[in-house]
Design an enzyme around this catalytic site. Structure first.
Site, PDB file in Angstrom:
ATOM      1  N   LYS A  31       9.252  -0.692  14.167  1.00  0.00           N
ATOM      2  CA  LYS A  31      10.126  -0.861  12.734  1.00  0.00           C
ATOM      3  C   LYS A  31      11.225   0.606  12.705  1.00  0.00           C
ATOM      4  O   LYS A  31      12.268   0.635  12.165  1.00  0.00           O
ATOM      5  CB  LYS A  31       9.196  -0.468  11.691  1.00  0.00           C
ATOM      6  CG  LYS A  31       8.094  -0.772  10.956  1.00  0.00           C
ATOM      7  CD  LYS A  31       7.091  -0.416   9.669  1.00  0.00           C
ATOM      8  CE  LYS A  31       6.418  -1.204   9.838  1.00  0.00           C
ATOM      9  NZ  LYS A  31       4.756  -0.632   8.435  1.00  0.00           N
ATOM     10  N   HIS A  89      -5.997 -32.947  17.784  1.00  0.00           N
ATOM     11  CA  HIS A  89      -4.951 -34.238  18.298  1.00  0.00           C
ATOM     12  C   HIS A  89      -3.319 -33.178  18.803  1.00  0.00           C
ATOM     13  O   HIS A  89      -1.660 -34.017  18.816  1.00  0.00           O
ATOM     14  CB  HIS A  89      -4.153 -35.171  17.100  1.00  0.00           C
ATOM     15  CG  HIS A  89      -4.885 -35.766  17.127  1.00  0.00           C
ATOM     16  ND1 HIS A  89      -4.998 -37.328  16.963  1.00  0.00           N
ATOM     17  CD2 HIS A  89      -6.330 -35.937  15.644  1.00  0.00           C
ATOM     18  CE1 HIS A  89      -5.982 -37.859  16.676  1.00  0.00           C
ATOM     19  NE2 HIS A  89      -6.405 -36.885  15.735  1.00  0.00           N
ATOM     20  N   GLU A 130      -4.337  -6.951  14.949  1.00  0.00           N
ATOM     21  CA  GLU A 130      -4.065  -5.668  14.527  1.00  0.00           C
ATOM     22  C   GLU A 130      -4.884  -4.280  14.503  1.00  0.00           C
ATOM     23  O   GLU A 130      -5.087  -3.369  15.399  1.00  0.00           O
ATOM     24  CB  GLU A 130      -3.556  -5.147  13.238  1.00  0.00           C
ATOM     25  CG  GLU A 130      -2.919  -4.332  13.163  1.00  0.00           C
ATOM     26  CD  GLU A 130      -1.573  -4.480  11.278  1.00  0.00           C
ATOM     27  OE1 GLU A 130      -0.346  -5.232  11.672  1.00  0.00           O
ATOM     28  OE2 GLU A 130      -1.964  -4.173  10.460  1.00  0.00           O
ATOM     29  N   LYS A 155       0.718  -1.205  -0.011  1.00  0.00           N
ATOM     30  CA  LYS A 155       0.121   0.337   0.273  1.00  0.00           C
ATOM     31  C   LYS A 155       0.770   1.442   0.150  1.00  0.00           C
ATOM     32  O   LYS A 155       0.478   2.493  -0.921  1.00  0.00           O
ATOM     33  CB  LYS A 155      -0.770  -0.104   1.299  1.00  0.00           C
ATOM     34  CG  LYS A 155      -1.387   0.815   0.973  1.00  0.00           C
ATOM     35  CD  LYS A 155      -2.887   0.510   2.439  1.00  0.00           C
ATOM     36  CE  LYS A 155      -3.130   2.031   2.773  1.00  0.00           C
ATOM     37  NZ  LYS A 155      -4.317   2.189   4.145  1.00  0.00           N
ATOM     38  N   GLU A 180      10.552  -5.175   4.163  1.00  0.00           N
ATOM     39  CA  GLU A 180      10.152  -6.303   3.801  1.00  0.00           C
ATOM     40  C   GLU A 180       9.829  -6.502   2.247  1.00  0.00           C
ATOM     41  O   GLU A 180      10.620  -7.291   1.272  1.00  0.00           O
ATOM     42  CB  GLU A 180       8.978  -7.569   4.415  1.00  0.00           C
ATOM     43  CG  GLU A 180       9.676  -6.697   5.924  1.00  0.00           C
ATOM     44  CD  GLU A 180       9.289  -6.210   7.112  1.00  0.00           C
ATOM     45  OE1 GLU A 180       8.757  -5.118   6.652  1.00  0.00           O
ATOM     46  OE2 GLU A 180       8.730  -6.062   7.980  1.00  0.00           O
ATOM     47  N   GLY A 223      -4.615  -1.782   5.385  1.00  0.00           N
ATOM     48  CA  GLY A 223      -4.004  -3.073   4.560  1.00  0.00           C
ATOM     49  C   GLY A 223      -4.639  -4.593   4.786  1.00  0.00           C
ATOM     50  O   GLY A 223      -5.252  -5.221   3.789  1.00  0.00           O
ATOM     51  N   ARG A 224      -4.826  -4.292   6.054  1.00  0.00           N
ATOM     52  CA  ARG A 224      -5.192  -5.904   6.482  1.00  0.00           C
ATOM     53  C   ARG A 224      -6.614  -6.154   5.676  1.00  0.00           C
ATOM     54  O   ARG A 224      -7.544  -7.063   6.346  1.00  0.00           O
ATOM     55  CB  ARG A 224      -5.386  -6.125   7.857  1.00  0.00           C
ATOM     56  CG  ARG A 224      -6.020  -4.613   8.947  1.00  0.00           C
ATOM     57  CD  ARG A 224      -6.092  -4.890   9.931  1.00  0.00           C
ATOM     58  NE  ARG A 224      -5.858  -3.744  11.155  1.00  0.00           N
ATOM     59  CZ  ARG A 224      -5.555  -3.048  11.114  1.00  0.00           C
ATOM     60  NH1 ARG A 224      -4.788  -2.448  10.565  1.00  0.00           N
ATOM     61  NH2 ARG A 224      -5.704  -1.283  11.815  1.00  0.00           N
TER      62      ARG A 224
HETATM   63  O1  F6P Z   1       2.024  -4.224   9.709  1.00  0.00           O
HETATM   64  C1  F6P Z   1       2.057  -3.333   9.417  1.00  0.00           C
HETATM   65  C2  F6P Z   1       1.270  -3.036   8.516  1.00  0.00           C
HETATM   66  O2  F6P Z   1       1.011  -1.623   7.359  1.00  0.00           O
HETATM   67  C3  F6P Z   1       0.047  -3.833   7.694  1.00  0.00           C
HETATM   68  O3  F6P Z   1      -0.687  -2.763   8.289  1.00  0.00           O
HETATM   69  C4  F6P Z   1       0.401  -3.392   6.306  1.00  0.00           C
HETATM   70  O4  F6P Z   1      -0.605  -4.742   5.998  1.00  0.00           O
HETATM   71  C5  F6P Z   1       1.293  -3.879   6.224  1.00  0.00           C
HETATM   72  O5  F6P Z   1       2.226  -2.992   7.192  1.00  0.00           O
HETATM   73  C6  F6P Z   1       1.822  -3.770   4.825  1.00  0.00           C
HETATM   74  O6  F6P Z   1       2.043  -2.432   4.552  1.00  0.00           O
HETATM   75  P1  F6P Z   1       2.710  -2.208   2.832  1.00  0.00           P
HETATM   76  O7  F6P Z   1       1.306  -2.622   2.226  1.00  0.00           O
HETATM   77  O8  F6P Z   1       2.362  -0.383   2.912  1.00  0.00           O
HETATM   78  O9  F6P Z   1       3.553  -2.813   2.246  1.00  0.00           O
END
Ligand code: F6P
Length: 545
Positions: A514, A386, A355, A209, A215, A269-270
């Site tokens: 972060k 199990h 979250e 987003k 990452e 995002g979620r």
């Molecule tokens: O974990 C924090 C967060 O902002 C989430 O809410 C989001 O889904 C994720 O990082 C990834 O963010 P982006 O889509 O901006 O890379």
């Protein structure tokens, strides 16, 4: 307009629920069934292909009445209206919360800052349709003229969990494209995935987003470097697509304009899998199936928006969960799908639920005095039986659990399906009824056990029972029913946030780690020296040595 601000503890309903809890806490579920032959029916909701049985909960008609009074006193009805109409209910970020607009009908109007966003939503859907169909049919080709065989979704959090969970869940409906998901900044993740791929036939979909997430950018850069060992810079345009609100950054990465899929800051995002974040889903199962997923979610939206609270699945699930969380002191909830296809559902919902509602400051900015977000966990049945079911059956903790099952098996293997579903029904029955000392005695006597041995063993074989569960029985796992199921949980999250008087749609809690990681990274690279506590300094020294 922001959401109204009511401290739930100050409501009459809350006080009534505290008293009601004292009066009813020792009630036994099995006796409630004996006392009322119609109990199962009275606490179940049938909606479309969903049958939701809440009768195995420690609730009575009075509990339901008080919980719904709490919803009223916290202005839930007005809040739902604001949520769907695009009010800025994500106040700390100054945004509307409109994942529901992503599955709204074409003729609907949803206004953000005075503009109807639905035409834009449908424009992006058209772009996704054209792109996914061209990739699936093989019309879109890689740099050597071959059709694509593999797609790699690179993202994290909401840009990974939703698409990954849905692609797994709907694997039965998938086509020839093999979908891979890379999220972790641990290089092992991307390198193990790259080992499986042929650059000539691989399409990378970068989903972020913000397009600033460490990452995702690291994994995308590594993927591009790997690709460039085989192909040229201008071939990048053919093999990479991106989904983001940050279109400028995407261009810098070298992605062709026609492979850029926009999204909007009014989608969290979620909650974003319904947008172009779901591009990998559309590629893996085809656009028609993706549309059916959206349609299922839209139907649940309609139910949530219009059904009276007593017959409203997300509202009832949310309020019952509040009953356990805030009055029984239950800390966790288990989600147990009896479907291997749904093996990532709990992981996905962990982000959605924790979250969103893992907050301790209310909408006034004050520390709350009551418990908020539940801890979510779970694995599919029967594997979980199990593994951790022992603790649910005989441990000291109260763990309300959702059991999700399907009437039909997708592969039509009745032998397996009947065994699976026999376990599904048996577990909720066992959790509720338990096994008394008398039952244990008679069972052991039948086995011819001596009285001494019997009394020594008996306490360990007693099951207290009275463990609460919701049974969600759905006709069949399909894109449509999955869409409804996910939307059901999204609305449950919303309702709980309204009642707890917290902001469910920001996530400031993930920022601190972060920021510190960025500082420590420059120290690990030897670019800076830092000041840390004794433990962290010692660990950093040990790591560097
Ligand atoms: O974990 C924090 C967060 O902002 C989430 O809410 C989001 O889904 C994720 O990082 C990834 O963010 P982006 O889509 O901006 O890379």
């Amino acid at each position: 307009m922001p959401l109204e601000n009511t401290n739930p503890e100050t409501t009459n309903a809350w006080k009534g629920l505290e008293k009601h809890y004292q009066e009813t806490k020792s009630l036994e579920l099995k006796n409630l069934f004996k006392d009322d032959p119609k109990r199962a029916e009275k606490f179940s909701i049938r909606w479309g292909s969903f049958f939701v049985d809440m009768s195995k909960h420690r609730i009575t008609a009075d509990t339901r009445k008080l919980l719904l009074q709490l919803a009223d006193e916290c202005s839930l009805k007005a809040a739902i209206k604001k949520y769907f109409e695009g009010d800025q209910i994500n106040q700390t970020e100054g945004r509307a919360v409109l994942h529901t607009a992503l599955r709204a009908g074409k003729s609907e109007q949803v206004m953000v800052d005075g503009e109807n966003v639905i035409p834009e939503v449908y424009q992006v859907r058209e772009q996704m349709k054209a792109f996914s169909e061209a990739v699936i049919s093989g019309d879109k080709k890689g740099y050597t003229g071959k059709s694509f065989t593999d797609i790699v979704n690179i993202g994290i959090g909401g840009s990974d969990l939703g698409p990954a969970m849905v692609t797994e869940a709907l694997q039965f409906y998938s086509n020839h494209l093999k979908a891979h998901f890379v999220s972790n900044v641990d290089g092992d993740h991307i390198h193990e995935t790259l080992k499986l791929l042929n650059p000539e036939t691989t399409l990378f979909v970068i989903v972020s987003k913000t397009f600033t997430t460490q990452e995702t950018l690291s994994n995308a850069t590594t993927a591009k470097k790997w690709f460039l060992k085989h192909a040229s810079q201008e071939d990048v345009a053919r093999h990479f697509a991106a989904v983001s609100t940050n279109t400028e950054k995407i261009e810098e990465f070298g992605i062709a304009a026609e492979h850029v899929f926009p999204m909007w800051d009014w989608v969290g995002g979620r909650f974003s899998l319904w947008s172009a974040v779901g591009l990998s889903v559309a590629l893996a199962i085809g656009f028609k199936n993706f549309e059916n997923l959206l349609e299922g979610a839209r139907e649940m939206d309609e139910h949530f928006r219009t059904a009276p609270f007593e017959e409203n699945i997300p509202v009832m699930l949310a309020m019952i969960s509040i009953w356990y969380n805030n009055f029984y002191g239950a800390e966790t909830e288990a989600i147990i799908p009896y479907s291997q296809y749904l093996h990532r559902l709990s992981a996905y919902l962990q982000q959605g639920i924790m979250e969103s509602n893992g907050k301790s400051v209310d909408r006034n900015g004050n520390r709350v005095n009551y418990e908020t977000g539940t801890i979510i966990w779970g694995e599919p049945g029967t594997n979980s039986q199990h593994a951790f079911f022992q603790l649910i059956h005989q441990g000291t903790k109260l763990i309300p659990a959702d059991f999700i099952g399907f009437k039909k098996s997708l592969h039509g293997d009745q032998d397996h399906h009947l065994k699976l579903m026999a376990n599904f029904f048996a577990q909720t029955e066992a959790l509720m009824n338990g096994k008394t000392a008398e039952e244990v005695t008679s069972e052991l006597q039948k086995q011819g056990m001596s009285p001494d041995a019997l009394s020594a063993l008996r306490p360990f074989k007693v099951f207290e029972g009275n463990k609460p569960t919701t049974t969600i029985l759905i006709d069949k796992l399909s894109p449509r029913s999955l869409g409804s199921l996910i939307a059901m949980y999204e609305h449950k999250i919303f309702v709980q946030g309204v009642i707890w008087n917290i902001f469910s749609f920001d996530q400031w809690g993930v920022e601190l780690g972060k920021q510190l990681a960025t500082t420590i990274l420059s120290e690990l690279k030897g670019e800076k020296s830092g000041n840390h506590d004794g433990s962290t300094s010692q660990l950093l020294e040990h790591f560097k040595r």
